[in-house]
Scaffold this motif. Structure first.
Motif, mmCIF file in Angstrom:
data_model
loop_
_atom_site.group_PDB
_atom_site.id
_atom_site.type_symbol
_atom_site.label_atom_id
_atom_site.label_comp_id
_atom_site.label_asym_id
_atom_site.label_seq_id
_atom_site.Cartn_x
_atom_site.Cartn_y
_atom_site.Cartn_z
ATOM 1 N N PHE A 43 1.042 -1.031 -0.066
ATOM 2 C CA PHE A 43 0.139 0.033 -0.107
ATOM 3 C C PHE A 43 0.925 1.474 -0.253
ATOM 4 N N LEU A 44 2.135 1.170 0.029
ATOM 5 C CA LEU A 44 3.056 2.371 -0.037
ATOM 6 C C LEU A 44 2.791 3.291 -0.817
ATOM 7 N N ASN A 45 2.564 4.389 -0.648
ATOM 8 C CA ASN A 45 2.469 5.684 -1.363
ATOM 9 C C ASN A 45 1.139 5.905 -2.003
ATOM 10 N N ILE A 114 0.557 -0.147 11.754
ATOM 11 C CA ILE A 114 0.976 -1.326 12.019
ATOM 12 C C ILE A 114 2.482 -1.312 12.380
ATOM 13 N N TYR A 115 2.753 -1.952 13.558
ATOM 14 C CA TYR A 115 4.173 -1.955 13.940
ATOM 15 C C TYR A 115 4.995 -2.993 13.040
ATOM 16 N N ILE A 116 6.088 -2.682 12.485
ATOM 17 C CA ILE A 116 6.931 -3.497 11.443
ATOM 18 C C ILE A 116 8.237 -3.546 12.006
ATOM 19 N N GLY A 117 8.611 -3.537 13.279
ATOM 20 C CA GLY A 117 10.005 -3.726 13.791
ATOM 21 C C GLY A 117 10.824 -2.556 13.829
ATOM 22 N N ASN A 120 9.592 0.895 13.878
ATOM 23 C CA ASN A 120 8.861 1.732 12.849
ATOM 24 C C ASN A 120 7.432 1.178 12.711
ATOM 25 N N MET A 121 6.692 1.781 11.992
ATOM 26 C CA MET A 121 5.289 1.581 11.828
ATOM 27 C C MET A 121 5.134 1.883 10.429
ATOM 28 N N ILE A 122 4.013 1.196 9.732
ATOM 29 C CA ILE A 122 3.429 1.665 8.299
ATOM 30 C C ILE A 122 2.176 2.183 8.655
ATOM 31 N N SER A 123 1.796 3.318 8.197
ATOM 32 C CA SER A 123 0.436 3.872 8.370
ATOM 33 C C SER A 123 0.230 4.819 7.400
ATOM 34 N N ALA A 124 -1.050 5.323 7.216
ATOM 35 C CA ALA A 124 -1.777 6.175 6.135
ATOM 36 C C ALA A 124 -1.760 7.503 6.734
ATOM 37 N N GLY A 129 0.276 9.985 2.836
ATOM 38 C CA GLY A 129 -0.384 8.817 2.195
ATOM 39 C C GLY A 129 0.419 7.766 3.176
ATOM 40 N N VAL A 130 0.174 6.438 2.710
ATOM 41 C CA VAL A 130 0.877 5.296 3.287
ATOM 42 C C VAL A 130 2.343 5.297 3.098
ATOM 43 N N ALA A 131 2.937 5.346 4.552
ATOM 44 C CA ALA A 131 4.225 5.559 4.599
ATOM 45 C C ALA A 131 4.928 4.984 5.890
ATOM 46 N N ILE A 132 6.235 4.700 5.997
ATOM 47 C CA ILE A 132 6.732 4.150 7.058
ATOM 48 C C ILE A 132 7.513 5.382 7.969
ATOM 49 N N SER A 133 7.087 5.201 9.199
ATOM 50 C CA SER A 133 7.678 6.135 10.147
ATOM 51 C C SER A 133 8.111 5.702 11.399
ATOM 52 N N SER A 134 8.797 6.347 12.096
ATOM 53 C CA SER A 134 9.381 6.027 13.247
ATOM 54 C C SER A 134 8.450 6.226 14.598
ATOM 55 N N ILE A 135 8.045 5.245 15.360
ATOM 56 C CA ILE A 135 7.063 5.606 16.395
ATOM 57 C C ILE A 135 7.716 6.412 17.544
ATOM 58 N N ASN A 136 9.060 6.538 17.423
ATOM 59 C CA ASN A 136 9.781 7.365 18.513
ATOM 60 C C ASN A 136 10.089 8.790 17.762
ATOM 61 N N ASP A 137 9.585 9.007 16.731
ATOM 62 C CA ASP A 137 9.864 10.308 16.241
ATOM 63 C C ASP A 137 9.586 11.384 17.216
ATOM 64 N N PRO A 138 10.828 12.251 17.824
ATOM 65 C CA PRO A 138 10.583 13.126 18.774
ATOM 66 C C PRO A 138 9.793 14.349 18.327
ATOM 67 N N TYR A 139 9.673 14.683 16.920
ATOM 68 C CA TYR A 139 9.039 15.859 16.474
ATOM 69 C C TYR A 139 7.704 15.659 16.411
ATOM 70 N N TYR A 140 7.172 14.299 16.141
ATOM 71 C CA TYR A 140 5.492 14.075 15.990
ATOM 72 C C TYR A 140 5.076 13.003 16.663
ATOM 73 N N TRP A 141 5.540 11.756 16.095
ATOM 74 C CA TRP A 141 4.828 10.733 16.797
ATOM 75 C C TRP A 141 5.233 10.065 18.309
ATOM 76 N N GLY A 142 6.519 10.502 18.385
ATOM 77 C CA GLY A 142 6.702 9.908 19.752
ATOM 78 C C GLY A 142 6.028 10.628 21.015
ATOM 79 N N PRO A 143 5.496 11.899 21.123
ATOM 80 C CA PRO A 143 4.902 12.570 22.052
ATOM 81 C C PRO A 143 3.207 12.039 21.978
ATOM 82 N N ARG A 144 2.917 11.652 20.755
ATOM 83 C CA ARG A 144 1.482 11.497 20.629
ATOM 84 C C ARG A 144 1.214 10.071 20.792
#
Length: 305
Positions: A43-45, A114-117, A120-124, A129-144
């Motif tokens: 589903f990427l992109n 969805i956690y992929i190890g 990292n997670m993959i989400s929309a 769009g559908v992309a891979i990101s770090s769940i610990n990203d200090p600028y966005y995902w981490g604190p949320r």
């Protein structure tokens, strides 16, 4: 880094029934971690579209729902609904396939991936769009980050690829336990739909079931030709030998207080039945070898006398 804005997922757009019980890690039909990840990455992109449910445009909860649906697992339509499914998992115990949740709207659960190890997670995402990101990203995902849920167990390999001359099947575990506990194995009616009375270990399987040591999955199956993980075996051994906490103090990097087998692993470690791996972890998801099974049963039996 570009700031991301995500729209909260609101009311259900389509009706779906509740998900079934947590899928067994020993199901012969269960998808592997690689299969789940490959499906999710297909589903990427895909562009983000609020309320969208296809590869022409999709939102976060429709993405997770679509991926899991391909493996026969039904999720709720909304991220909040999905947060009410499955079993809670601590961040330290995340496994590939766990759902991870975030508060992007300021009013509770509003994003799921969805956690992929490897953190990292993959989400929309609304901006990517559908992309891979770090769940610990200090600028966005981490604190949320809010939490995670395990909807199903996804093994690292298919059961058929496992060499049971090296690794222990659930059938073998039942046999060795029944022998060690000197259980009556004359009854071959186990009640499991996948264990016939002429199975070579039917008596042992029936015996450990009667003692409450083993139970089947949500479909009434024992899965005799499936492996067992070290965490699962820890629970089994503590129940089988009625073990209690010993005097040794040992902790593992991959076992948090919220892990489903944390108490059993602590009991085994405190009695010297297990020592863990060189990297300081226990290896909760590692499948048990025949050598490990024999050693752990022998130590547990000696301790219970």
């Amino acid at each position: 880094m570009k700031k991301k804005w995500l729209l909260p997922v609101l009311a259900s757009l389509m009706a779906f029934s509740a998900t079934p019980a947590l899928a067994s890690a020993n199901s012969n039909t269960q998808a592997t971690q690689a299969e789940l990840t490959t499906t999710a990455k297909s589903f990427l992109n895909t562009p983000y579209y609020y309320g969208g449910t296809t590869k022409s445009g999709i939102d976060c909860s429709a993405f997770t729902m679509s991926v899991f649906k391909q493996f026969g697992i039904q999720l709720d339509r909304t991220s909040r609904g999905q947060y009410n499914q499955g079993t809670s998992v601590s961040k330290a115990d995340l496994q590939v396939g766990d759902l991870v949740f975030f508060n992007t709207s300021g009013s509770g659960v509003s994003h799921v991936g969805i956690y992929i190890g490897n953190g990292n997670m993959i989400s929309a995402e609304s901006s990517e769009g559908v992309a891979i990101s770090s769940i610990n990203d200090p600028y966005y995902w981490g604190p949320r980050y809010i939490g995670a849920k395990r909807i199903a167990e996804f093994p690292s390999v298919k059961d058929a690829a496992i060499d049971f001359s090296v690794y222990a099947s659930r059938s073998e575990v039942a046999k060795q336990l029944a022998v060690a506990l000197e259980l009556d194995m004359t009854n071959t009616e186990s009640g499991f739909t996948d264990v016939k009375t002429n199975h070579k270990n039917a008596g042992a399987i029936a015996a450990v079931k009667e003692k409450g040591i083993f139970s089947g999955d949500e479909n009434g199956k024992f899965n005799p030709f499936s492996p067992i993980t070290k965490a699962q075996l820890a629970n089994v051994l503590v129940a089988a030998f009625k073990l209690e906490k010993g005097s040794l103090d040992k902790t593992f990097s991959d076992v948090s207080s919220e892990h489903y087998a944390a108490n059993s692993i602590e009991i085994l470690a405190s009695n010297g039945i297990v020592s863990g791996k060189a990297d300081g972890s226990f290896g909760t998801s590692d499948i048990v070898t025949l050598e490990q099974l024999s050693s752990m049963i022998q130590k547990a039996k000696l301790l219970s006398k």
